[in-house]
Scaffold this motif. Structure first.
Motif, PDB file in Angstrom:
ATOM      1  N   LEU A  45       0.829  -1.206   0.000  1.00 22.03           N
ATOM      2  CA  LEU A  45       0.000   0.000   0.000  1.00 22.03           C
ATOM      3  C   LEU A  45       0.867   1.262   0.000  1.00 22.03           C
ATOM      4  CD1 LEU A  45      -2.806  -0.985   2.557  1.00 22.03           C
ATOM      5  CD2 LEU A  45      -3.008  -0.803   0.059  1.00 22.03           C
ATOM      6  N   SER A  46       2.000   1.200   0.680  1.00 21.27           N
ATOM      7  CA  SER A  46       2.875   2.374   0.744  1.00 21.27           C
ATOM      8  C   SER A  46       3.526   2.684  -0.596  1.00 21.27           C
ATOM      9  CB  SER A  46       3.964   2.158   1.806  1.00 21.27           C
ATOM     10  OG  SER A  46       4.918   1.192   1.366  1.00 21.27           O
ATOM     11  N   LEU A  47       3.505   1.725  -1.515  1.00 22.66           N
ATOM     12  CA  LEU A  47       4.108   1.928  -2.826  1.00 22.66           C
ATOM     13  C   LEU A  47       3.103   2.446  -3.856  1.00 22.66           C
ATOM     14  CD1 LEU A  47       6.225  -1.363  -3.056  1.00 22.66           C
ATOM     15  CD2 LEU A  47       6.963   0.887  -2.266  1.00 22.66           C
ATOM     16  N   SER A  71      -7.864   2.983   1.451  1.00 18.64           N
ATOM     17  CA  SER A  71      -8.782   2.526   2.494  1.00 18.64           C
ATOM     18  C   SER A  71      -9.594   1.317   2.021  1.00 18.64           C
ATOM     19  CB  SER A  71      -9.717   3.665   2.897  1.00 18.64           C
ATOM     20  OG  SER A  71     -10.658   3.225   3.846  1.00 18.64           O
ATOM     21  N   ALA A  72     -10.061   1.375   0.759  1.00 19.46           N
ATOM     22  CA  ALA A  72     -10.844   0.262   0.219  1.00 19.46           C
ATOM     23  C   ALA A  72      -9.990  -1.005   0.108  1.00 19.46           C
ATOM     24  CB  ALA A  72     -11.405   0.648  -1.145  1.00 19.46           C
ATOM     25  N   LEU A  73      -8.748  -0.850  -0.327  1.00 15.28           N
ATOM     26  CA  LEU A  73      -7.856  -2.008  -0.437  1.00 15.28           C
ATOM     27  C   LEU A  73      -7.536  -2.597   0.935  1.00 15.28           C
ATOM     28  CD1 LEU A  73      -5.366  -0.711  -3.171  1.00 15.28           C
ATOM     29  CD2 LEU A  73      -6.934  -2.642  -3.397  1.00 15.28           C
ATOM     30  N   ARG A  74      -7.256  -1.702   1.889  1.00  8.47           N
ATOM     31  CA  ARG A  74      -6.926  -2.165   3.243  1.00  8.47           C
ATOM     32  C   ARG A  74      -8.101  -2.939   3.853  1.00  8.47           C
ATOM     33  NH1 ARG A  74      -5.785   2.320   4.948  1.00  8.47           N
ATOM     34  NH2 ARG A  74      -3.536   2.333   4.547  1.00  8.47           N
ATOM     35  N   LYS A  75      -9.306  -2.425   3.653  1.00 11.43           N
ATOM     36  CA  LYS A  75     -10.500  -3.083   4.190  1.00 11.43           C
ATOM     37  C   LYS A  75     -10.690  -4.462   3.568  1.00 11.43           C
ATOM     38  CE  LYS A  75     -15.471  -2.395   4.787  1.00 11.43           C
ATOM     39  NZ  LYS A  75     -16.641  -1.476   4.549  1.00 11.43           N
ATOM     40  N   LEU A 116     -10.482  -2.511  -7.962  1.00 12.43           N
ATOM     41  CA  LEU A 116     -11.135  -1.509  -7.120  1.00 12.43           C
ATOM     42  C   LEU A 116     -11.044  -0.114  -7.730  1.00 12.43           C
ATOM     43  CD1 LEU A 116     -10.253  -2.571  -3.456  1.00 12.43           C
ATOM     44  CD2 LEU A 116     -12.507  -2.473  -4.529  1.00 12.43           C
ATOM     45  N   ALA A 117      -9.903   0.173  -8.358  1.00 11.17           N
ATOM     46  CA  ALA A 117      -9.748   1.493  -8.983  1.00 11.17           C
ATOM     47  C   ALA A 117     -10.779   1.691 -10.090  1.00 11.17           C
ATOM     48  CB  ALA A 117      -8.335   1.642  -9.523  1.00 11.17           C
ATOM     49  N   SER A 118     -11.109   0.617 -10.796  1.00  8.70           N
ATOM     50  CA  SER A 118     -12.062   0.719 -11.905  1.00  8.70           C
ATOM     51  C   SER A 118     -13.499   0.941 -11.434  1.00  8.70           C
ATOM     52  CB  SER A 118     -11.999  -0.548 -12.767  1.00  8.70           C
ATOM     53  OG  SER A 118     -12.419  -1.676 -12.020  1.00  8.70           O
ATOM     54  N   THR A 119     -13.741   0.708 -10.139  1.00  3.51           N
ATOM     55  CA  THR A 119     -15.099   0.918  -9.617  1.00  3.51           C
ATOM     56  C   THR A 119     -15.377   2.370  -9.273  1.00  3.51           C
ATOM     57  OG1 THR A 119     -14.431   0.518  -7.317  1.00  3.51           O
ATOM     58  CG2 THR A 119     -15.089  -1.402  -8.635  1.00  3.51           C
ATOM     59  N   GLY A 120     -14.344   3.221  -9.334  1.00 10.93           N
ATOM     60  CA  GLY A 120     -14.523   4.639  -9.086  1.00 10.93           C
ATOM     61  C   GLY A 120     -14.353   5.054  -7.645  1.00 10.93           C
ATOM     62  N   VAL A 121     -13.764   4.196  -6.816  1.00 12.58           N
ATOM     63  CA  VAL A 121     -13.601   4.563  -5.401  1.00 12.58           C
ATOM     64  C   VAL A 121     -12.477   5.577  -5.204  1.00 12.58           C
ATOM     65  CG1 VAL A 121     -14.459   2.340  -4.599  1.00 12.58           C
ATOM     66  CG2 VAL A 121     -12.010   2.636  -4.960  1.00 12.58           C
ATOM     67  N   ALA A 122     -11.588   5.685  -6.174  1.00 15.64           N
ATOM     68  CA  ALA A 122     -10.453   6.594  -6.034  1.00 15.64           C
ATOM     69  C   ALA A 122     -10.891   8.042  -6.187  1.00 15.64           C
ATOM     70  CB  ALA A 122      -9.386   6.250  -7.066  1.00 15.64           C
ATOM     71  N   ASP A 123     -10.203   8.925  -5.482  1.00 10.52           N
ATOM     72  CA  ASP A 123     -10.513  10.350  -5.555  1.00 10.52           C
ATOM     73  C   ASP A 123      -9.835  11.022  -6.753  1.00 10.52           C
ATOM     74  OD1 ASP A 123     -12.043  10.230  -3.227  1.00 10.52           O
ATOM     75  OD2 ASP A 123     -10.264  10.496  -1.960  1.00 10.52           O
ATOM     76  N   ALA A 124      -8.622  10.599  -7.058  1.00 11.17           N
ATOM     77  CA  ALA A 124      -7.848  11.245  -8.125  1.00 11.17           C
ATOM     78  C   ALA A 124      -8.457  10.965  -9.495  1.00 11.17           C
ATOM     79  CB  ALA A 124      -6.400  10.757  -8.081  1.00 11.17           C
ATOM     80  N   LYS A 125      -8.499  12.005 -10.324  1.00 14.61           N
ATOM     81  CA  LYS A 125      -9.056  11.836 -11.669  1.00 14.61           C
ATOM     82  C   LYS A 125      -8.102  11.056 -12.576  1.00 14.61           C
ATOM     83  CE  LYS A 125     -11.795  16.090 -11.478  1.00 14.61           C
ATOM     84  NZ  LYS A 125     -12.070  17.415 -12.094  1.00 14.61           N
ATOM     85  N   ASP A 126      -6.805  11.214 -12.335  1.00 13.89           N
ATOM     86  CA  ASP A 126      -5.827  10.535 -13.182  1.00 13.89           C
ATOM     87  C   ASP A 126      -5.252   9.312 -12.480  1.00 13.89           C
ATOM     88  OD1 ASP A 126      -4.490  11.904 -11.225  1.00 13.89           O
ATOM     89  OD2 ASP A 126      -2.819  12.505 -12.515  1.00 13.89           O
TER      90      ASP A 126
END
Length: 255
Positions: free
Chosen positions: A68-70, A79-83, A103-113
């Motif tokens: 996660l730190s990488l 947070s979603a990955l950790r959970k 998980l990134a493809s589900t739209g949980v991420a805040d960053a647009k890029d």
């Protein structure tokens, strides 16, 4: 090359920075250098079977935390990955690697890029875990090349021994004799072959040839192997010398 030139070459090839204390060890500029781009094409084919499946580097919660730190510092995605991983502690590294994009493809991420950030982060992770390690400190110093058979490692006390490449799989570096072990073997041999009353070597007392110290130790087979190797080189050199001399004489006559 001298030390300065060797340092320049090592610095050009070295990719991983930092020790074993954690943290990100790969920080490369984009676009990637052509050498790194070519390296990634090769490493991708080995990463899944050799690293993810073979080594399972993120099998424990602590190791998963390092993964996660990488990744990009996107709070929602992390947070979603950790959970997800906390709910399945035995989840394999292969599955965790797939979870990142899923998980990134589900739209949980805040960053647009986030797609670009994840691509670059995953490239760095592949490089960190599978790019060949270069011992830069050894490569930089010319004196590290000045090693010879039967020299002694200053840290471990082990003797540098030649290896039969046809039996390299049988070689166990932990069984290489140390100086202390060799001295003990010599003392043990002398004690077993000394006349207790006269304090004289029984072999010498009988007029026999004095036994060399190396023949009393576990270093003997390595010395014999090296002698055979050198003898082979000498035979090759003699044969090559005759051919060179014959060739030189023939050329002279033809001229």
């Amino acid at each position: 090359m001298d030390d300065q030139k060797r340092r320049a070459v090592a610095g050009y090839l070295e990719l991983l920075k930092g020790g074993d204390k954690g943290g990100k060890k790969v920080n490369v500029k984009r676009p990637l250098h052509p050498h790194l781009d070519r390296s990634l094409q090769i490493l991708r084919t080995h990463f899944a079977p050799d690293i993810l499946a073979g080594q399972d580097p993120w099998s424990t919660p602590a190791r998963a935390a390092h993964l996660l730190s990488l990744l990009p510092p996107d709070a929602s995605l992390l947070s979603a990955l950790r959970k997800k991983w906390d709910s399945a502690p035995t989840r394999s590294s292969t599955s965790k690697w797939a979870d990142i994009d899923a998980l990134a493809s589900t739209g949980v991420a805040d960053a647009k890029d986030i797609g670009r950030q994840l691509l670059e982060a995953k490239q760095d992770i592949v490089l960190e875990y599978s790019y060949p390690r270069l011992d830069a400190e050894v490569s930089k110093k010319l004196n590290h090349l000045l090693k010879a058979p039967f020299c002694v490692h200053p840290g471990t006390g082990r003797v540098c021994v030649p290896i039969d490449v046809s039996k390299v799989e049988e070689f166990d570096p932990d069984e290489v004799p140390t100086v202390g072990r060799l001295l003990g073997e010599i003392d043990s041999w002398d004690a077993a072959h000394t006349d207790v009353q006269g304090g004289e070597d029984r072999g010498e007392a009988d007029g026999a040839r004095k036994v060399p110290d190396v023949d009393k130790t576990s270093l003997k087979p390595y010395v014999e192997f090296f002698k055979a190797f050198v003898a082979g080189l000498m035979r090759e050199e003699k044969g090559g010398k005759r051919e060179r001399e014959a060739g030189g004489a023939a050329e002279g006559m033809e001229f």
